[in-house]
Design a protein around this motif. Structure first.
Motif, mmCIF file in Angstrom:
data_model
loop_
_atom_site.group_PDB
_atom_site.id
_atom_site.type_symbol
_atom_site.label_atom_id
_atom_site.label_comp_id
_atom_site.label_asym_id
_atom_site.label_seq_id
_atom_site.Cartn_x
_atom_site.Cartn_y
_atom_site.Cartn_z
ATOM 1 N N PRO A 232 -44.748 16.329 -21.273
ATOM 2 C CA PRO A 232 -45.379 15.462 -20.074
ATOM 3 C C PRO A 232 -44.369 14.413 -19.300
ATOM 4 O O PRO A 232 -43.171 14.294 -20.007
ATOM 5 C CB PRO A 232 -46.391 14.712 -20.931
ATOM 6 C CG PRO A 232 -45.827 14.743 -22.389
ATOM 7 C CD PRO A 232 -45.147 15.992 -22.592
ATOM 8 N N ASN A 233 -44.816 14.033 -18.085
ATOM 9 C CA ASN A 233 -44.271 13.141 -17.379
ATOM 10 C C ASN A 233 -42.706 13.377 -16.987
ATOM 11 O O ASN A 233 -41.957 12.454 -16.744
ATOM 12 C CB ASN A 233 -44.106 11.728 -18.218
ATOM 13 C CG ASN A 233 -45.712 11.252 -18.466
ATOM 14 O OD1 ASN A 233 -46.393 11.306 -18.007
ATOM 15 N ND2 ASN A 233 -45.631 10.846 -19.778
ATOM 16 N N LEU A 234 -42.628 14.796 -16.754
ATOM 17 C CA LEU A 234 -41.187 15.273 -16.124
ATOM 18 C C LEU A 234 -41.253 14.695 -14.759
ATOM 19 O O LEU A 234 -42.305 14.658 -13.745
ATOM 20 C CB LEU A 234 -41.173 16.473 -16.241
ATOM 21 C CG LEU A 234 -39.887 17.406 -15.389
ATOM 22 C CD1 LEU A 234 -38.493 16.654 -15.822
ATOM 23 C CD2 LEU A 234 -40.019 18.655 -15.132
ATOM 24 N N TYR A 235 -40.074 13.750 -14.174
ATOM 25 C CA TYR A 235 -40.176 13.488 -13.017
ATOM 26 C C TYR A 235 -39.087 14.181 -11.984
ATOM 27 O O TYR A 235 -39.292 14.717 -11.014
ATOM 28 C CB TYR A 235 -39.417 12.104 -13.016
ATOM 29 C CG TYR A 235 -39.102 11.497 -11.500
ATOM 30 C CD1 TYR A 235 -40.546 10.920 -10.773
ATOM 31 C CD2 TYR A 235 -38.148 11.042 -11.189
ATOM 32 C CE1 TYR A 235 -40.218 10.573 -9.539
ATOM 33 C CE2 TYR A 235 -37.764 10.467 -9.842
ATOM 34 C CZ TYR A 235 -38.778 10.282 -9.170
ATOM 35 O OH TYR A 235 -38.492 9.862 -7.947
ATOM 36 N N GLU A 236 -38.036 14.601 -12.469
ATOM 37 C CA GLU A 236 -36.790 15.161 -11.702
ATOM 38 C C GLU A 236 -35.740 15.842 -12.482
ATOM 39 O O GLU A 236 -35.384 15.360 -13.630
ATOM 40 C CB GLU A 236 -36.251 14.244 -10.829
ATOM 41 C CG GLU A 236 -35.289 14.800 -9.657
ATOM 42 C CD GLU A 236 -34.802 13.608 -8.943
ATOM 43 O OE1 GLU A 236 -34.155 13.818 -7.713
ATOM 44 O OE2 GLU A 236 -34.505 12.476 -9.264
ATOM 45 N N VAL A 237 -35.158 17.100 -11.943
ATOM 46 C CA VAL A 237 -34.086 17.667 -12.844
ATOM 47 C C VAL A 237 -33.022 17.632 -11.685
ATOM 48 O O VAL A 237 -33.154 17.875 -10.201
ATOM 49 C CB VAL A 237 -34.255 19.057 -12.835
ATOM 50 C CG1 VAL A 237 -33.193 19.904 -13.516
ATOM 51 C CG2 VAL A 237 -35.485 19.088 -13.982
ATOM 52 N N ARG A 238 -31.746 17.237 -11.891
ATOM 53 C CA ARG A 238 -30.647 17.033 -11.023
ATOM 54 C C ARG A 238 -29.377 17.751 -11.512
ATOM 55 O O ARG A 238 -28.792 17.504 -12.535
ATOM 56 C CB ARG A 238 -30.363 15.707 -10.775
ATOM 57 C CG ARG A 238 -31.504 14.750 -10.060
ATOM 58 C CD ARG A 238 -30.958 13.374 -9.755
ATOM 59 N NE ARG A 238 -30.419 12.509 -10.675
ATOM 60 C CZ ARG A 238 -31.335 11.600 -11.427
ATOM 61 N NH1 ARG A 238 -32.444 11.666 -11.261
ATOM 62 N NH2 ARG A 238 -30.737 10.926 -12.436
ATOM 63 N N LEU A 239 -28.827 18.927 -10.644
ATOM 64 C CA LEU A 239 -27.765 19.545 -11.048
ATOM 65 C C LEU A 239 -26.656 18.728 -10.437
ATOM 66 O O LEU A 239 -26.738 18.249 -9.626
ATOM 67 C CB LEU A 239 -28.308 21.124 -10.610
ATOM 68 C CG LEU A 239 -29.104 21.928 -11.213
ATOM 69 C CD1 LEU A 239 -29.069 23.211 -10.537
ATOM 70 C CD2 LEU A 239 -28.928 21.843 -12.908
ATOM 71 N N ILE A 240 -25.338 19.217 -11.027
ATOM 72 C CA ILE A 240 -24.369 18.697 -10.508
ATOM 73 C C ILE A 240 -23.400 19.908 -9.809
ATOM 74 O O ILE A 240 -23.072 20.656 -10.395
ATOM 75 C CB ILE A 240 -23.440 17.800 -11.537
ATOM 76 C CG1 ILE A 240 -24.202 17.128 -12.352
ATOM 77 C CG2 ILE A 240 -22.138 17.404 -10.804
ATOM 78 C CD1 ILE A 240 -24.787 15.860 -11.397
ATOM 79 N N PRO A 241 -23.557 19.855 -8.504
ATOM 80 C CA PRO A 241 -22.653 21.028 -7.740
ATOM 81 C C PRO A 241 -21.375 21.349 -8.208
ATOM 82 O O PRO A 241 -20.984 22.402 -8.173
ATOM 83 C CB PRO A 241 -22.895 20.728 -6.113
ATOM 84 C CG PRO A 241 -24.109 19.619 -6.174
ATOM 85 C CD PRO A 241 -24.024 18.801 -7.513
ATOM 86 N N THR A 242 -20.584 20.292 -8.324
ATOM 87 C CA THR A 242 -19.253 20.477 -8.626
ATOM 88 C C THR A 242 -18.896 20.807 -10.128
ATOM 89 O O THR A 242 -17.736 21.250 -10.531
ATOM 90 C CB THR A 242 -18.496 19.202 -8.485
ATOM 91 O OG1 THR A 242 -18.883 18.195 -8.952
ATOM 92 C CG2 THR A 242 -18.496 18.987 -6.786
ATOM 93 N N LYS A 243 -19.924 20.563 -10.984
ATOM 94 C CA LYS A 243 -19.772 20.903 -12.466
ATOM 95 C C LYS A 243 -21.029 21.536 -12.939
ATOM 96 O O LYS A 243 -22.003 20.772 -13.409
ATOM 97 C CB LYS A 243 -19.394 19.534 -13.027
ATOM 98 C CG LYS A 243 -18.877 19.763 -14.883
ATOM 99 C CD LYS A 243 -18.294 18.291 -14.996
ATOM 100 C CE LYS A 243 -17.736 18.660 -16.582
ATOM 101 N NZ LYS A 243 -17.155 19.846 -16.736
ATOM 102 N N LYS A 244 -21.055 22.807 -12.939
ATOM 103 C CA LYS A 244 -22.337 23.429 -13.234
ATOM 104 C C LYS A 244 -22.973 23.285 -14.655
ATOM 105 O O LYS A 244 -23.913 23.948 -14.726
ATOM 106 C CB LYS A 244 -22.278 25.175 -12.734
ATOM 107 C CG LYS A 244 -21.897 24.969 -11.261
ATOM 108 C CD LYS A 244 -21.741 26.352 -10.819
ATOM 109 C CE LYS A 244 -21.524 26.747 -9.138
ATOM 110 N NZ LYS A 244 -21.563 28.106 -8.633
ATOM 111 N N ASP A 245 -22.012 23.170 -15.407
ATOM 112 C CA ASP A 245 -22.219 23.477 -16.784
ATOM 113 C C ASP A 245 -23.059 21.997 -17.314
ATOM 114 O O ASP A 245 -23.124 21.626 -18.602
ATOM 115 C CB ASP A 245 -21.229 23.423 -17.799
ATOM 116 C CG ASP A 245 -20.195 22.384 -17.846
ATOM 117 O OD1 ASP A 245 -20.138 21.566 -16.973
ATOM 118 O OD2 ASP A 245 -19.338 22.142 -18.699
ATOM 119 N N ILE A 246 -23.360 20.867 -16.501
ATOM 120 C CA ILE A 246 -24.154 19.629 -16.924
ATOM 121 C C ILE A 246 -25.245 19.408 -15.793
ATOM 122 O O ILE A 246 -25.288 19.874 -14.863
ATOM 123 C CB ILE A 246 -23.186 18.408 -16.963
ATOM 124 C CG1 ILE A 246 -22.487 18.185 -15.586
ATOM 125 C CG2 ILE A 246 -21.971 18.674 -17.918
ATOM 126 C CD1 ILE A 246 -21.651 16.869 -15.559
#
Length: 282
Positions: A232-246
């Motif tokens: 519950p309560n998920l707000y946002e997922v943010r990927l890092i374009p320059t570092k795809k493994d985090i």
């Protein structure tokens, strides 16, 4: 969606912004057979007792001496509590016991399992060297054999006295040097400021933002949304374009983030590599 696996103890110690490669260490100095510490009986060096010997109390060496005792005790308690109830953690800042600590459990089987799995774990970038203490700690005796606590403490004090006598001349020498410097009017040299030691990710305080590491480079935002939206309560997922493994995953509150973290830490997103999930640094 693959079934979410329960979190397991991991020795994956990659840190956010911290280098954790275990350094090559010299062999530790042998521990005197008579060495004792307040609140704990005599200690014994690793390998000095038969393999079948076990005890409720673990003796830990090679701890990072730059970490304050209170912080070290809290970190050790947090690390070992996953194996069972931690009755006591003893760590002192005096010169003789620096870099050492004792962790007491309620029974020796739990202590044995913890020692086996945590042995050489790089806490604050130094791999711990763990063995059994030679006798029960005060906390263990108080919990399991309170009627004999006074006798236990008396014996420990009797054992401790000869050991202390070995170190008294050294203390007297330091006192004499300090007194001589004061008489000569010499000002004490300023103490060099110790560098700040960054807290490992595993012990960061709760945060509504989670930090994900060791992700497959092919992972997509939709995959992570589907995985974390189970909670519950998920707000946002943010990927890092320059570092795809985090990546970063944000919830509306710290409690919801903690639930997701505990459930999905070490989850094999691609069926092979375990993802590491910790609270993000504030």
């Amino acid at each position: 969606m693959a079934e979410v696996q329960a979190p397991t103890t991991s020795e994956d110690n990659a840190m956010q912004g911290v280098v954790t490669a275990a350094p090559t260490l010299a062999q530790p100095a042998p521990v005197l057979a008579a060495a004792t510490v307040e609140g704990v009986g005599p200690v014994v060096a690793e390998g000095a007792t038969p393999d079948e010997y076990s005890c409720e109390t673990l003796y830990i060496q090679n701890l990072n001496e730059k970490i304050k005792p209170d912080v070290m005790k809290a970190s050790l308690r947090g690390l070992f509590k996953t194996y069972g109830e931690v009755l006591d953690v003893v760590a002192h800042k005096n010169l003789r016991m620096r870099g050492q600590a004792f962790v007491s459990f309620e029974n020796p089987d739990v202590a044995k399992k913890a020692m086996k799995e945590v042995q050489r774990f790089p806490l604050y970038s130094k791999p711990m060297q763990i063995s059994f203490a030679r006798s029960r700690s005060d906390a263990v005796v108080q919990k399991k054999d309170p009627n004999n606590f006074d006798d236990h403490k008396t014996k420990r004090q009797e054992h401790k006295s000869p050991s202390d006598a070995i170190h008294k001349p050294l203390k007297a020498k330091f006192r004499a040097k300090r007194l001589a410097a004061e008489i000569d009017g010499g000002a004490a040299l300023p103490t060099a400021k110790r560098p700040a030691v960054q807290m490992p990710d595993e012990y960061l305080p709760p945060n509504k933002i989670l930090f994900l590491q060791n992700l497959p480079e092919s992972v997509t935002k939709d995959q992570l949304n589907a995985l974390f939206s189970q909670y519950p309560n998920l707000y946002e997922v943010r990927l890092i374009p320059t570092k795809k493994d985090i990546a970063f995953v944000e919830f509306l509150d710290e409690g919801s983030a903690g639930v997701a973290k505990d459930a999905l830490h070490n989850y094999k997103l691609d069926g092979e590599n375990k993802i590491k999930i910790t609270f993000a640094r504030k």
